[in-house]
Design a protein around this motif. Structure first.
Motif, mmCIF file in Angstrom:
data_model
loop_
_atom_site.group_PDB
_atom_site.id
_atom_site.type_symbol
_atom_site.label_atom_id
_atom_site.label_comp_id
_atom_site.label_asym_id
_atom_site.label_seq_id
_atom_site.Cartn_x
_atom_site.Cartn_y
_atom_site.Cartn_z
ATOM 1 N N UNK A 1 5.779 9.612 -13.055
ATOM 2 C CA UNK A 1 4.375 9.217 -13.049
ATOM 3 C C UNK A 1 4.293 7.780 -12.532
ATOM 4 N N UNK A 2 3.294 7.497 -11.748
ATOM 5 C CA UNK A 2 3.072 6.120 -11.326
ATOM 6 C C UNK A 2 2.579 5.316 -12.533
ATOM 7 N N UNK A 3 2.567 3.984 -12.398
ATOM 8 C CA UNK A 3 2.173 3.145 -13.520
ATOM 9 C C UNK A 3 0.761 3.463 -13.995
ATOM 10 N N UNK A 4 -0.112 3.652 -13.010
ATOM 11 C CA UNK A 4 -1.497 3.979 -13.344
ATOM 12 C C UNK A 4 -1.564 5.243 -14.182
ATOM 13 N N UNK A 5 -0.819 6.200 -13.702
ATOM 14 C CA UNK A 5 -0.881 7.520 -14.316
ATOM 15 C C UNK A 5 -0.287 7.508 -15.712
ATOM 16 N N UNK A 24 0.151 11.463 -20.803
ATOM 17 C CA UNK A 24 1.389 11.443 -21.563
ATOM 18 C C UNK A 24 2.174 12.700 -21.266
ATOM 19 N N UNK A 25 3.379 12.590 -20.710
ATOM 20 C CA UNK A 25 4.175 13.779 -20.405
ATOM 21 C C UNK A 25 5.484 13.696 -21.163
ATOM 22 N N UNK A 37 -1.570 13.047 -9.161
ATOM 23 C CA UNK A 37 -0.797 14.071 -9.835
ATOM 24 C C UNK A 37 0.624 13.556 -10.006
ATOM 25 N N UNK A 38 1.290 13.915 -11.092
ATOM 26 C CA UNK A 38 2.674 13.499 -11.262
ATOM 27 C C UNK A 38 3.585 14.189 -10.241
ATOM 28 N N UNK A 39 4.725 13.598 -9.994
ATOM 29 C CA UNK A 39 5.659 14.143 -9.005
ATOM 30 C C UNK A 39 6.854 14.736 -9.742
ATOM 31 N N UNK A 40 7.262 15.919 -9.310
ATOM 32 C CA UNK A 40 8.457 16.527 -9.866
ATOM 33 C C UNK A 40 9.587 16.343 -8.857
ATOM 34 N N UNK A 41 10.606 15.596 -9.273
ATOM 35 C CA UNK A 41 11.729 15.349 -8.368
ATOM 36 C C UNK A 41 12.938 16.126 -8.862
#
Lengths: 711, 439
Positions: free
Chosen positions: A531-535, A540-541, A571-575
């Protein structure tokens, strides 16, 4: 005494009950009951004391009225008085009333407990029995608190009558089930175990039930019960059918006790002492032998009792999973049942075989029945049995027979019942089945077939989206998830990522399935959600790590718990990083957790809608977008998309029926944001105009972006 | 529209079953029995929806009448029809009881064929029905062709409710104003809600085709007339207090010419022969409450309750109220009751959880009192007694709404009798509806 001449018939009660039965209407019944209640009240109020008989009669009437569904708020005191009577019938009615209408009035509870204590100490077996039954019937925590310490003493005391011991054991069992923490373990436990040696088979049966339950929680303390149970079992099994007299049921000696002993033994591993072990094996062999003997009676009770013992013995054999000889014999015995004319037996045989198939000793033996099972799948009339057959086929499947079984299942799929179809599909989808490309192609055939036979089922499956020869544009897939929660998020030659998610208010949970499409292992498999800082401040994930190796053809699952704190844009990124062969793989996809997932639909009338619409008239609160349709403009699909988006679809709100209007509330931890939306399609121009009004500018903007991509 | 009509006895056995539309199957009969008549909980709603089918029921003593439909019908219309049907059956064979229904089932089917057609209500005027549905078997042989055609033209004609050529030696008419007064009063004597629902029932024995005109002290009419002669109105208002009443709403029998009522507010009509309900109305203003109930309840400790109730009659001393009954609810844990009353008889009825005090007659401007001591059984229930209101029943010989019949004029232009030759009787009866005082 006058009570004697009146007898125990309670004529008044009989008359009252027949009056009630003769009532022609509900009203008449209520009137009669009111009258009776007033009568009882005046009797209970009366200054002169009532004799035991009348008290019993009135308490009985109250009980009857209560059972008819009326509230009873008096009479408890009289019932408690009955408890201290010396007459059995009066005491019994008192206990009956107390156990049906327990009242948490503290004063009364004390009196009741006192009466029960007196009865327990009375040494009169019938009174003790009544008291124990009452404790067990009520079985509340309060009862456990008061008597859990007392009952074990009665149970193991040397001079307690057999019938009381029986009741005490069952009563303790009941208390232990409701509040295990209140039953103290102590030196009585070792003495309880010795009840297995009791002369009286009834006591043994009751004690076995108790010990089984206790042993499941405290196996160490009851370890000694194994040898006792084995010797008791062997005595029963080897006895002639006439030896046990009352405990022989249709020529089967003590079937219930046998079953219970076998259950008890299933709490423990095979006995270590070779003598005990030998004796147990002998018993089990005898039971299996007896199954081969011609029946002693044609009555169904005889075969039921015999088979009950047999099936329990087979479960024990499976549980021990140590004697190949017994396992094979059990399997053969079940094989005989597969073609039995009793449906229940066929069902049970298939079910037990399922567990047998997982044992290394009997797996081969089970496989010999494959033709019978496949036949059962085709010819069986009972759907539940067919279901078990499918389960068993799946359980016995390995590399040697997979081709045959999958072919049979695919054949069967077309004619299968709806409920089974789902199961078959999930079995077939299990990576085990398509570890080679050959199976994978068969699988696509299956999916196509499914689409034809039951489209909604196909779409509900996680992995059954589309044949995935081409890699989808990731963004396009992401947008698909705005209006739905399940499906395939990503797919390439190596890896497939499926999603299943659910949201409720500001919380959500997402299951991510990683499927290895190759036949080689993935190493160092590490998915991370970024998640970016903003996100991070607004979402909460929480994720759990997954196993770093993913076998070829296998699928692993990861759970993400989601909490929406405030509204968010990105949107959060799944790496995902892993090693495949010698190469290092690294890929990133957007996780479709979007603001609209936290929508709660709101139904409202036309008037309400426009009123609220007007309230949100600040130009910053409104966002409008006019855009060209990317998909065919179908009203039904649009409706489904708006509902999938999360808002309620409001019918008959907009004066123009072609327009779509929706309303909902976005739930975040900090605030709730009301949202109204309106979508106006223009068929001629193939354009849409989308207007969103929410109480927060950023939210309007984001929702508008998300929804615009959908049409 | 109505899809079918069933009549059940108290056990739920079907006495009459008439289905008008195909969408109502046989299972509808059972559905109502299972879900309403035999329901575990008492079903209090008169409309029940079972499996997308609506059942409207009314109960007469222990007979259930149920209308069934699958469509979205006007419920008020269905109930109006059910009530009308009860009236018709009563007019034909008296009380609606299981025995009477069994004895007249052929007649009932005949009536159902006539008053409902494909589920649409038709002419349900008893007078008209009686001309061609009779209880004396088939009469058509004796009826002349002329008579038959007369019936046809009447039933299908403009005045379907009255046949021509009626002759009476004595032209007579009876007018009953029947009102029921409803009240809810606070313990301090404040009126919380009150209304009167009234009916004007007319029984006419008039020859020919008489034209009638009915007048009452309707406020709008009086004021309109008052404009012309202002002095007179002022005088009369001084003379006898309130003269006119405000009617909230009213409905009329089909014979009343509504257009005339709308334009001039005059009620003119050609009445059916025999008894019929001319109008129904409701008022909420300036209601004369015939009785005032003053309750006094005192709880003495946990086991005793003292109740004192005073009733005061509030009308002219020359008038007599009848059938007075006061019902004082008792707590659910009553174990004994002692009652003392000055007038009438009072009794504790355990089956109804109430003290019932009955007085046969009572003149106006009088007062009577009852006092009771109620013993209570202490219970372990902490629930407080809800104190349901004290209710009353009575019958008084005046209209509590203040309605007065001013005139009923009869004109028969063809036959030579005039308004003066008609003997007219007017009667007022005021009954209690739900007449309650909180205590």
């Amino acid at each position: 005494m006058p009570a004697v001449s009146k007898g125990d018939g309670m004529r008044g009660l009989a008359v009252f009950i027949s009056d009630i039965r003769n009532c022609k209407s509900k009203e008449a019944e209520i009137k009669r009951i009111n009258k009776e209640l007033a009568n009882i009240r005046s009797k209970f109020k009366g200054d002169k004391a009532l004799d035991g008989y009348s008290k019993k009669k009135y308490v009985c009437k109250l009980l009857f009225i209560f059972l008819l569904g009326h509230d009873i708020d008096f009479g408890h005191m009289e019932a408690v008085n009955l408890l201290s009577s010396n007459r059995y019938t009066e005491k019994q009615i008192g206990y009956l009333f107390i156990s049906v209408l327990v009242n948490s009035n503290s004063e009364l509870i004390r009196l009741i407990n006192n009466a029960i204590k007196n009865d327990l100490a009375s040494r009169n077996p019938t009174f003790m029995g009544l008291a124990l039954h009452c404790i067990a019937n009520v079985g509340s925590r309060e009862m456990a608190e008061a008597f859990a310490g007392e009952i074990p003493k009665i149970l193991v005391a040397g001079d307690t009558m057999d019938s009381v011991k029986q009741s005490a054991a069952l009563c303790l069992l009941r208390l232990y089930r409701t509040s295990p923490d209140l039953v103290p373990m102590g030196d009585w436990t070792s003495r309880v175990v010795h009840l297995l040696n009791d002369q009286h088979l009834g006591v043994v049966t009751a004690a076995t039930s108790l010990i089984t339950t206790l042993a499941q929680k405290n196996p160490e303390e009851f370890k000694t019960s194994v040898s006792l149970a084995v010797s008791r079992l062997s005595r029963i099994v080897t006895s002639a059918s006439t030896d046990l007299q009352d405990y022989t049921y249709y020529f089967v000696p003590a079937p219930w006790l046998s079953v219970k002993l076998l259950r008890l033994l299933q709490c423990y591993p095979p006995p270590e002492d070779p003598a005990v072990r030998g004796r147990l094996t002998e018993c089990l062999e005898t039971i299996l032998n007896k199954a081969q003997e011609p029946p002693k009676s044609k009555k169904v009770q005889h075969s039921n009792a015999k088979n009950a013992v047999l099936f329990e013995a087979i479960s024990l054999i499976i549980h021990h999973d140590s004697e190949p000889n017994l396992l094979v014999r059990a399997c053969n015995q079940l094989g005989q049942f597969l073609q039995h004319r009793e449906t229940n037996l066929r069902y049970l045989a298939l079910e037990s075989m399922c567990t047998l198939a997982s044992s290394e000793f009997s797996h081969e033996a089970v496989k010999t029945h494959i033709e019978t099972v496949i036949n059962a799948l085709k010819t069986e009339r009972d759907v539940s049995v067919r279901q078990r057959a499918v389960d068993l086929l799946y359980a016995m499947c390995d590399r040697s027979n997979a081709q045959q079984i999958v072919a049979e299942m695919l054949n069967y799929l077309e004619t299968a019942d709806y409920s089974i179809r789902e199961e078959i599909v999930s079995y077939l989808c299990f990576p085990y089945f398509f570890h080679s490309w050959l199976w994978y192609h068969k699988y696509h055939l299956l999916i196509r077939m499914l689409h034809r036979t039951s489209p909604d089922l196909a779409s509900s499956e996680v992995v059954s989206e589309e044949p995935a020869d081409t890699v989808h544009d990731a963004d396009e897939l992401f947008h698909k998830f705005v209006c739905k929660n399940n499906g395939v998020l990503f797919e390439n030659q190596l890896l497939q990522i499926g999603l299943k998610s659910e949201f409720r208010q500001n919380l959500g949970r997402m299951f991510i399935f990683y499927g290895n499409k190759t036949s080689t292992q993935f190493l160092n498999f590490t998915p991370t959600v970024i998640c970016s800082d903003d996100l991070q401040s607004s979402l909460n994930l929480q994720t759990k790590p997954v196993d770093p190796t993913v076998d070829g053809g296998a699928q692993v699952q990861q759970v993400v718990n989601i909490e929406c704190v405030s509204d968010f844009m990105e949107a959060p990124i799944l790496n995902i990083q892993f090693r495949y062969g010698g190469t290092f793989q690294n890929l990133s996809v957007k996780l479709p957790i979007t603001l609209n997932k936290f929508f709660q639909p709101t139904e409202m009338s036309s008037q309400d809608f426009f009123q609220r619409w007007k309230q949100l008239s600040n130009p910053k609160q409104e966002v409008q977008n006019i855009f060209k349709a990317k998909h065919p403009m179908d009203a039904e699909i649009t409706k489904a998309k708006i509902i999938g988006f999360g808002s309620a679809l409001l019918e008959e709100v907009d004066p123009n029926p072609a327009n779509f209007v929706g309303a909902g509330i976005i739930h975040t931890k900090t605030t709730q944001i009301g949202c109204l939306l309106r979508l106006e399609p223009n068929l001629q121009a193939q354009m849409y105009r989308l207007t969103l009004r929410t109480s927060k500018e950023a939210v309007s903007q984001r929702l508008c972006e998300l929804l615009s991509e959908q049409f | 529209m109505i899809g079918g009509l069933f009549i059940y006895n108290h056990k739920g056995e079907v006495l009459i079953s008439r289905v008008y539309r195909d969408d109502i199957g046989r299972n509808a009969v059972d559905a109502f029995r299972v879900n309403v008549i035999h329901a575990r909980q008492q079903v209090r709603s008169p409309v029940t929806n079972i499996a997308r089918t609506s059942f409207f029921h009314v109960k007469r003593s222990n007979i259930w009448l149920a209308a069934v439909t699958k469509q979205n019908v006007n419920a008020a219309m269905v109930f109006e029809f059910l009530y009308k049907m009860c009236d018709v059956m009563t007019a034909y064979f008296g009380k609606i009881s299981e025995e009477n229904i069994k004895n007249n089932f052929v007649l009932i089917y005949e009536l159902l064929d006539e008053i409902l057609d494909f589920g649409y209500p038709q002419n349900s005027e008893t007078g008209a029905l009686k001309t061609f549905i009779t209880q004396q078997g088939i009469k058509s042989q004796h009826q002349t062709k002329e008579e038959q055609s007369q019936i046809t033209s009447q039933v299908t004609g403009q005045i379907g409710w009255r046949r021509e050529g009626i002759k009476y030696r004595r032209n007579e008419l009876f007018l009953d104003v029947l009102e029921s007064v409803n009240l809810l009063m606070s313990p301090q004597g404040q009126v919380l809600s009150a209304h009167v629902s009234g009916r004007v029932v007319m029984k006419s024995y008039l020859s020919g085709m008489p034209e009638c005109k009915f007048g009452m002290n309707d406020k709008i009419v009086i004021e309109k007339q008052g404009k012309g002669t202002a002095d007179e109105t002022g005088k009369s208002e001084l003379g006898s207090g309130k003269q006119s009443i405000a009617i909230d709403d009213c409905t009329f029998h089909q014979c009343v010419r509504l257009s005339k009522f709308d334009s001039e507010r005059s009620i003119s009509f050609i009445p059916p022969d025999g008894e019929f309900e001319l109008m129904r109305y409701r008022t909420t203003k300036d209601i004369i409450l015939p009785f005032r109930v003053i309750p006094l309840v005192r709880e003495v400790g946990r086991t005793k309750l003292e109740v004192k109730v005073v009733i005061k009659s509030n009308f002219k001393p020359s008038l007599l109220a009848q059938k007075i009954e006061v019902r004082i609810p008792t707590p659910l844990n009553t174990s004994g009751v002692q009652v003392i009353c000055m007038k009438g008889k009072a009794k504790y009825k355990a089956s109804e959880n109430a003290i019932v005090w009955k007085i046969k007659r009572m003149a106006g401007m009088k007062e009577s009192q009852i006092s009771a001591e109620i013993e209570l059984l202490p219970t372990n229930d902490k629930k407080k007694w809800a104190r349901p209101p004290i209710s009353m029943n009575f019958e008084v010989p005046f209209a509590p709404s203040g309605l007065k019949v001013r005139y009923l004029k009869v004109f028969e232009p063809k036959l030579n009798y005039s308004d003066h030759d008609v003997i007219k009787w007017v009667r007022y009866i005021g009954r209690s509806g739900i007449y309650e005082t909180r205590c």
